[in-house]
Design a protein around this motif. Structure first.
Motif, PDB file in Angstrom:
ATOM      1  N   THR A  40       1.592   6.180  -5.781  1.00 29.82           N
ATOM      2  CA  THR A  40       2.678   5.658  -5.142  1.00 29.82           C
ATOM      3  C   THR A  40       1.994   4.627  -3.865  1.00 29.82           C
ATOM      4  N   ARG A  41       2.790   4.230  -3.476  1.00 26.03           N
ATOM      5  CA  ARG A  41       2.217   3.204  -2.388  1.00 26.03           C
ATOM      6  C   ARG A  41       3.400   2.887  -1.259  1.00 26.03           C
ATOM      7  N   PHE A  42       2.992   2.665  -0.080  1.00 27.22           N
ATOM      8  CA  PHE A  42       3.883   2.240   1.102  1.00 27.22           C
ATOM      9  C   PHE A  42       3.495   0.933   1.504  1.00 27.22           C
ATOM     10  N   PRO A  43       4.334   0.041   1.210  1.00 23.57           N
ATOM     11  CA  PRO A  43       4.065  -1.702   1.398  1.00 23.57           C
ATOM     12  C   PRO A  43       4.539  -2.293   2.454  1.00 23.57           C
ATOM     13  N   PRO A  44       4.118  -1.936   3.548  1.00 24.44           N
ATOM     14  CA  PRO A  44       4.887  -2.787   4.688  1.00 24.44           C
ATOM     15  C   PRO A  44       4.340  -4.138   4.884  1.00 24.44           C
ATOM     16  N   GLU A  45       5.284  -4.846   5.512  1.00 27.64           N
ATOM     17  CA  GLU A  45       4.747  -6.546   5.812  1.00 27.64           C
ATOM     18  C   GLU A  45       4.371  -6.185   7.115  1.00 27.64           C
ATOM     19  N   PRO A  46       2.958  -6.763   7.436  1.00 30.52           N
ATOM     20  CA  PRO A  46       2.770  -6.566   9.135  1.00 30.52           C
ATOM     21  C   PRO A  46       3.364  -7.704   9.664  1.00 30.52           C
ATOM     22  N   LEU A  50       6.802  -0.486  12.739  1.00 31.35           N
ATOM     23  CA  LEU A  50       7.410   0.783  11.941  1.00 31.35           C
ATOM     24  C   LEU A  50       8.448   1.022  12.588  1.00 31.35           C
ATOM     25  N   HIS A  51       9.732   1.303  11.895  1.00 37.56           N
ATOM     26  CA  HIS A  51      10.976   2.025  12.545  1.00 37.56           C
ATOM     27  C   HIS A  51      11.333   3.233  11.811  1.00 37.56           C
ATOM     28  N   ILE A  52      12.203   3.965  12.007  1.00 36.68           N
ATOM     29  CA  ILE A  52      12.401   5.250  11.234  1.00 36.68           C
ATOM     30  C   ILE A  52      12.821   4.960   9.992  1.00 36.68           C
ATOM     31  N   GLY A  53      13.286   4.041   9.601  1.00 29.59           N
ATOM     32  CA  GLY A  53      13.676   3.459   8.042  1.00 29.59           C
ATOM     33  C   GLY A  53      12.298   3.664   7.322  1.00 29.59           C
ATOM     34  N   HIS A  54      11.332   2.822   7.734  1.00 28.93           N
ATOM     35  CA  HIS A  54      10.062   2.744   7.292  1.00 28.93           C
ATOM     36  C   HIS A  54       9.444   4.370   7.166  1.00 28.93           C
ATOM     37  N   CYS A  55       9.839   5.026   8.031  1.00 29.27           N
ATOM     38  CA  CYS A  55       9.070   6.542   8.296  1.00 29.27           C
ATOM     39  C   CYS A  55       9.766   7.385   7.199  1.00 29.27           C
ATOM     40  N   LYS A  56      11.046   7.006   6.969  1.00 27.81           N
ATOM     41  CA  LYS A  56      11.799   7.677   5.611  1.00 27.81           C
ATOM     42  C   LYS A  56      11.178   7.372   4.261  1.00 27.81           C
ATOM     43  N   ALA A  57      10.603   5.964   4.294  1.00 25.31           N
ATOM     44  CA  ALA A  57      10.024   5.419   3.120  1.00 25.31           C
ATOM     45  C   ALA A  57       8.928   6.202   3.052  1.00 25.31           C
ATOM     46  N   PHE A  58       7.904   5.825   3.806  1.00 25.43           N
ATOM     47  CA  PHE A  58       6.489   6.668   3.617  1.00 25.43           C
ATOM     48  C   PHE A  58       6.465   7.979   3.536  1.00 25.43           C
ATOM     49  N   SER A 247       6.647   2.722  -8.030  1.00 22.23           N
ATOM     50  CA  SER A 247       6.949   1.812  -6.811  1.00 22.23           C
ATOM     51  C   SER A 247       8.300   1.849  -6.074  1.00 22.23           C
ATOM     52  N   LEU A 248       8.210   3.103  -5.155  1.00 22.30           N
ATOM     53  CA  LEU A 248       9.366   3.324  -4.834  1.00 22.30           C
ATOM     54  C   LEU A 248       9.904   2.697  -3.569  1.00 22.30           C
ATOM     55  N   CYS A 249      11.302   2.175  -3.525  1.00 19.19           N
ATOM     56  CA  CYS A 249      11.625   1.248  -2.374  1.00 19.19           C
ATOM     57  C   CYS A 249      13.058   1.483  -2.034  1.00 19.19           C
ATOM     58  N   SER A 250      13.672   0.719  -1.199  1.00 18.31           N
ATOM     59  CA  SER A 250      15.028   1.151  -0.683  1.00 18.31           C
ATOM     60  C   SER A 250      16.067   0.224  -1.796  1.00 18.31           C
ATOM     61  N   LEU A 251      17.138   0.763  -1.585  1.00 20.48           N
ATOM     62  CA  LEU A 251      18.321   0.068  -2.648  1.00 20.48           C
ATOM     63  C   LEU A 251      18.449  -1.205  -2.760  1.00 20.48           C
ATOM     64  N   GLU A 252      18.086  -1.972  -1.663  1.00 24.16           N
ATOM     65  CA  GLU A 252      18.347  -3.496  -1.829  1.00 24.16           C
ATOM     66  C   GLU A 252      17.467  -4.203  -2.658  1.00 24.16           C
ATOM     67  N   TYR A 253      16.471  -3.317  -3.224  1.00 30.41           N
ATOM     68  CA  TYR A 253      15.448  -4.072  -4.216  1.00 30.41           C
ATOM     69  C   TYR A 253      15.959  -3.756  -5.864  1.00 30.41           C
ATOM     70  N   PHE A 277      15.781   4.187  -3.577  1.00 32.13           N
ATOM     71  CA  PHE A 277      16.507   5.239  -2.995  1.00 32.13           C
ATOM     72  C   PHE A 277      17.281   4.598  -1.760  1.00 32.13           C
ATOM     73  N   ALA A 278      18.016   5.345  -1.324  1.00 33.33           N
ATOM     74  CA  ALA A 278      19.018   4.664  -0.251  1.00 33.33           C
ATOM     75  C   ALA A 278      18.069   4.434   0.812  1.00 33.33           C
ATOM     76  N   ARG A 279      18.726   3.259   1.511  1.00 32.68           N
ATOM     77  CA  ARG A 279      18.163   2.993   2.768  1.00 32.68           C
ATOM     78  C   ARG A 279      18.780   3.593   3.955  1.00 32.68           C
ATOM     79  N   SER A 288      15.913  -2.831  11.475  1.00 30.15           N
ATOM     80  CA  SER A 288      15.172  -4.154  10.758  1.00 30.15           C
ATOM     81  C   SER A 288      14.455  -4.790  11.984  1.00 30.15           C
ATOM     82  N   LYS A 289      13.389  -4.956  11.237  1.00 29.24           N
ATOM     83  CA  LYS A 289      12.319  -5.520  12.365  1.00 29.24           C
ATOM     84  C   LYS A 289      12.537  -6.905  12.725  1.00 29.24           C
ATOM     85  N   ARG A 290      13.302  -7.598  12.039  1.00 28.57           N
ATOM     86  CA  ARG A 290      13.828  -8.904  12.301  1.00 28.57           C
ATOM     87  C   ARG A 290      14.897  -8.695  13.823  1.00 28.57           C
TER      88      ARG A 290
HETATM   89  P1  ATP Z   1      13.030  -4.805   7.785  1.00 31.70           P
HETATM   90  O1  ATP Z   1      14.053  -5.334   7.430  1.00 31.70           O
HETATM   91  O2  ATP Z   1      12.901  -3.848   8.804  1.00 31.70           O
HETATM   92  O3  ATP Z   1      11.798  -5.967   7.912  1.00 31.70           O
HETATM   93  P2  ATP Z   1      11.738  -4.509   5.223  1.00 31.70           P
HETATM   94  O4  ATP Z   1      12.179  -3.836   4.023  1.00 31.70           O
HETATM   95  O5  ATP Z   1      11.706  -5.817   5.231  1.00 31.70           O
HETATM   96  O6  ATP Z   1      12.437  -3.765   6.400  1.00 31.70           O
HETATM   97  P3  ATP Z   1       8.929  -3.826   4.804  1.00 31.70           P
HETATM   98  O7  ATP Z   1       7.836  -3.930   5.862  1.00 31.70           O
HETATM   99  O8  ATP Z   1       9.015  -5.041   3.763  1.00 31.70           O
HETATM  100  O9  ATP Z   1      10.230  -3.922   5.675  1.00 31.70           O
HETATM  101  O10 ATP Z   1       9.273  -2.373   4.184  1.00 31.70           O
HETATM  102  C1  ATP Z   1       8.214  -1.715   3.750  1.00 31.70           C
HETATM  103  C2  ATP Z   1       8.815  -0.554   2.873  1.00 31.70           C
HETATM  104  O11 ATP Z   1       9.875   0.194   3.842  1.00 31.70           O
HETATM  105  C3  ATP Z   1       9.931  -0.981   1.662  1.00 31.70           C
HETATM  106  O12 ATP Z   1       9.468  -0.414   0.574  1.00 31.70           O
HETATM  107  C4  ATP Z   1      11.260  -0.716   2.259  1.00 31.70           C
HETATM  108  O13 ATP Z   1      11.892  -0.400   1.013  1.00 31.70           O
HETATM  109  C5  ATP Z   1      11.128   0.530   2.916  1.00 31.70           C
HETATM  110  N1  ATP Z   1      12.068   0.217   4.074  1.00 31.70           N
HETATM  111  C6  ATP Z   1      12.394  -0.674   5.106  1.00 31.70           C
HETATM  112  N2  ATP Z   1      13.539  -0.236   5.718  1.00 31.70           N
HETATM  113  C7  ATP Z   1      14.089   0.779   5.415  1.00 31.70           C
HETATM  114  C8  ATP Z   1      15.207   1.657   5.732  1.00 31.70           C
HETATM  115  N3  ATP Z   1      15.790   1.476   6.725  1.00 31.70           N
HETATM  116  N4  ATP Z   1      15.328   3.016   4.989  1.00 31.70           N
HETATM  117  C9  ATP Z   1      14.324   3.251   3.944  1.00 31.70           C
HETATM  118  N5  ATP Z   1      13.176   2.363   3.623  1.00 31.70           N
HETATM  119  C10 ATP Z   1      13.131   1.227   4.300  1.00 31.70           C
END
Ligand code: ATP
Ligand code: MG
Length: 583
Positions: A40-46, A50-58, A247-253, A277-279, A288-290
């Motif tokens: 698997t992989r955790f793929p953050p954009e730098p 990171l927030h707690i949503g990313h924490c769930k993901a990784f 390649s596990l990612c949140s639902l918007e993908y 999986f659910a965001r 959201s980082k934005r």
């Molecule tokens: P953001 O909107 O905060 O920038 P992002 O999805 O654009 O979030 P990435 O750095 O691209 O940020 O995300 C890395 C991984 O974290 C992705 O696989 C994404 O699916 C997951 N992820 C991001 N936000 C959440 C969330 N709220 N819940 C679960 N997984 C998340």
């Protein structure tokens, strides 16, 4: 005691560890021979912390790999030169590590794949499946016919229209693409697009852009490239390059998945599989980082690690533990439906953990002087206090008692309201670990503010193991026990008391003339300049966590203010979640 039954309705999803729809798919893929191992992989954009949503993901990415004896890669998805930075890479690595996950030498950067991605694009051009387009960004979306609103304001999707450049020859496309890379065209003048289906009901399949021309300085590749791959092209091929199986990612993908599969198929690479999986959404905050970047840049918070931020670093500074965050991630599970999790549930997970491990101390945060009139002279006495009733091995400590103490201003009233059992003239309470005292009177200043309370103590009630004159247990009952510190020995500390950053549950729900910033709470931080704590807090190190008896959990911050160590309030003792769940 808090108990898990209260949460049966928030935990409708199977836990992240154990059985859930992701583990079921992975098992199926192993059984069918589609894959013979799990990566698997955790793929953050730098581009932020990171927030707690990313924490769930990784937590999901690492735990799935671990369950199947596989590997989890940390990949920086850095294909966007404008917003990315090495400081974010460092912050992300620090936070994932702090959470207790180890990616070993499996640290990768999409920017290391630029040459490979370029070759893959060439391969797809050669198959006649990609073309260089001269349309502008606006023209491209107009040709796609996205979101056409008719006179009744009903949004409808019409079939898209082919670009006039769609049928360029392979040779011409190869030549133009090479010249794009070589810097032969200005920014935005051309794009490389996949030739898929301009009539697809999925708008993402209407000839998506694979490359754009952008002269931006990339934090790793500097100015080597002036063309950059788009996410939908770079992501599946980066997964394939690393041999990522799942390649596990949140639902918007989810809606991007057909495109993910298309690039994998047409580039003829390792068949990585995307599963969504659910965001995670949380009440009273934004994930959201934005938006978080806006809070930082607008100085609405002190930085990415402000203890009110839902970033991992902010939660850490607030006093959260990795264990509490992992328990939270595991218990919210990996549902396939987006939902909003109650902030109170996160706090519940934290209390469960801190209750077991936090050293108890006494601290008075709204101090009022208490004078024990019948105390003999200025002597001090040592008493025993339990360090943690939940953990025998934590032992006990000595605390100092004397004639003048600090108590909470709230623990005294001149005229008691109904059911008030704390101090008022004539009433008795127990001082925690010490004696039963009886209020004998009080003093006020010229403004009528109470400045001191007088009392007498009963020497036979020491430590709570009171005996009467004949050595029999003293059955006198007091209805209340209050905390205190000895005025001459206490250390002054500064306390920052936090509340939700936003005043409303869903900060992003705003009318058109407002922004989420209008929902910021004016009460999210209260600073108490001087509180008085047991002397041992003078030696607390940053991130040492305590329970201040009767007040809540607190953590030593790295800051010192006017010579006083700063403590952040992590969370109160009261289980608000239980009340909500009970409703
Ligand atoms: P953001 O909107 O905060 O920038 P992002 O999805 O654009 O979030 P990435 O750095 O691209 O940020 O995300 C890395 C991984 O974290 C992705 O696989 C994404 O699916 C997951 N992820 C991001 N936000 C959440 C969330 N709220 N819940 C679960 N997984 C998340
Ligand atoms: Mg992103």
């Amino acid at each position: 005691m808090e108990n898990m039954e209260n949460f049966s309705d928030t935990t409708n999803a199977a836990s992240a560890e154990g059985n859930n729809f992701i583990t079921a798919s992975v098992k199926e893929d192993l059984a069918s021979g589609r894959f013979d191992r799990v990566v698997t992989r955790f793929p953050p954009e730098p581009n932020g912390w990171l927030h707690i949503g990313h924490c769930k993901a990784f937590c999901i990415d690492f735990s799935i790999a671990e369950q199947f004896g596989g590997e989890c890669n940390l990949r920086f998805d850095d294909t966007n030169p404008e917003k990315e930075d090495d400081s974010y890479v460092q912050a992300i690595k620090r936070d994932v590590k702090w959470m207790g996950f180890d990616w070993g030498d499996r640290e990768f950067y999409a920017s290391d794949y630029y040459e490979y991605l370029y070759d893959m694009a060439v391969k797809i051009i050669k198959k006649g499946l990609a073309y260089v387009d001269d349309l502008s960004e606006e023209e491209i979306s107009a040709y796609r016919k996205t979101n056409f609103a008719d006179k009744n304001n009903i949004t409808e999707t019409l079939p898209g229209q082919d670009s006039p450049w769609r049928n360029r020859s392979v040779e011409e496309n190869l030549d133009l693409f090479a010249r794009m890379r070589a810097g032969g065209f200005p920014d935005g003048a051309k794009t490389l697009r996949a030739k898929i289906d301009m009539k697809s009901p999925n708008l993402l399949m209407r000839d998506p852009v694979m490359y754009r021309i952008k002269r931006g300085f990339h934090y790793r590749t500097k100015d080597k490239w002036c063309i950059y791959p788009m996410y939908d092209f770079a992501h599946p091929l980066s997964d394939a390059k690393e041999g990522v199986t799942h390649s596990l990612c949140s639902l918007e993908y989810e809606i991007h998945r057909p495109l993910y599969d298309w690039f994998i198929r047409e580039a003829e690479v390792f068949p990585s599989r995307q599963i969504e999986f659910a965001r995670l959404n949380l009440t009273y905050t934004v994930l959201s980082k934005r938006w978080l970047l806006q809070l930082v840049q607008g100085k609405h918070v002190s930085g990415w690690d402000d203890p009110r931020m839902p970033t991992i670093a902010g939660l850490r500074r607030r006093g959260y533990t990795p264990e509490a965050l992992r328990a939270f991630a595991s218990q919210i599970g990996v549902a396939k439906m987006d939902s909003v999790v109650d902030m109170a549930f996160l706090e519940y997970c934290l209390r469960q953990d801190l209750n077991k491990r936090a050293q108890r101390v006494m601290a008075v945060i709204k101090p009022l002087k208490l004078i024990i009139e019948n105390w003999e002279g200025n002597r001090f006495e040592e008493l025993d206090a339990v360090n943690n009733p939940e953990d025998q091995s934590a032992g006990s400590r000595k605390i100092v008692f004397g004639r003048e103490l600090w108590i909470e201003a709230d623990d005294f009233v001149e005229i008691p309201p109904p059911k008030y059992y704390r101090l008022y003239p004539g009433n008795s309470v127990r001082l925690r670990y010490a004696y039963i005292i009886t209020c004998a009177g009080y003093e006020k200043d010229e403004d009528g503010v109470v400045i001191a309370v007088h009392c007498t103590y009963d020497p036979s009630t020491r430590g709570g193991n009171a005996v009467d004159e004949n050595g029999a247990p003293d059955n006198r009952r007091v209805k209340s026990t209050i905390h205190w510190t000895a005025a001459a020995k206490a250390v002054p500390i500064t306390v920052r008391v936090y509340d939700n950053l936003f005043a409303v549950e869903k900060p992003m729900n705003v009318p058109a003339n407002k922004t989420f910033l209008d929902n910021l709470s004016p009460h999210s931080l209260e600073t108490i300049e001087t509180a008085y704590a047991e002397p041992l807090l003078a030696h607390a190190e940053p991130e040492d966590r305590f329970q201040f008896e009767r007040l809540g959990y607190f953590v030593r911050d790295a800051d010192t203010e006017n010579g006083k160590p700063v403590f952040n309030k992590t969370v109160g003792l009261r289980d608000t979640w239980k009340k909500i769940a009970g409703k």
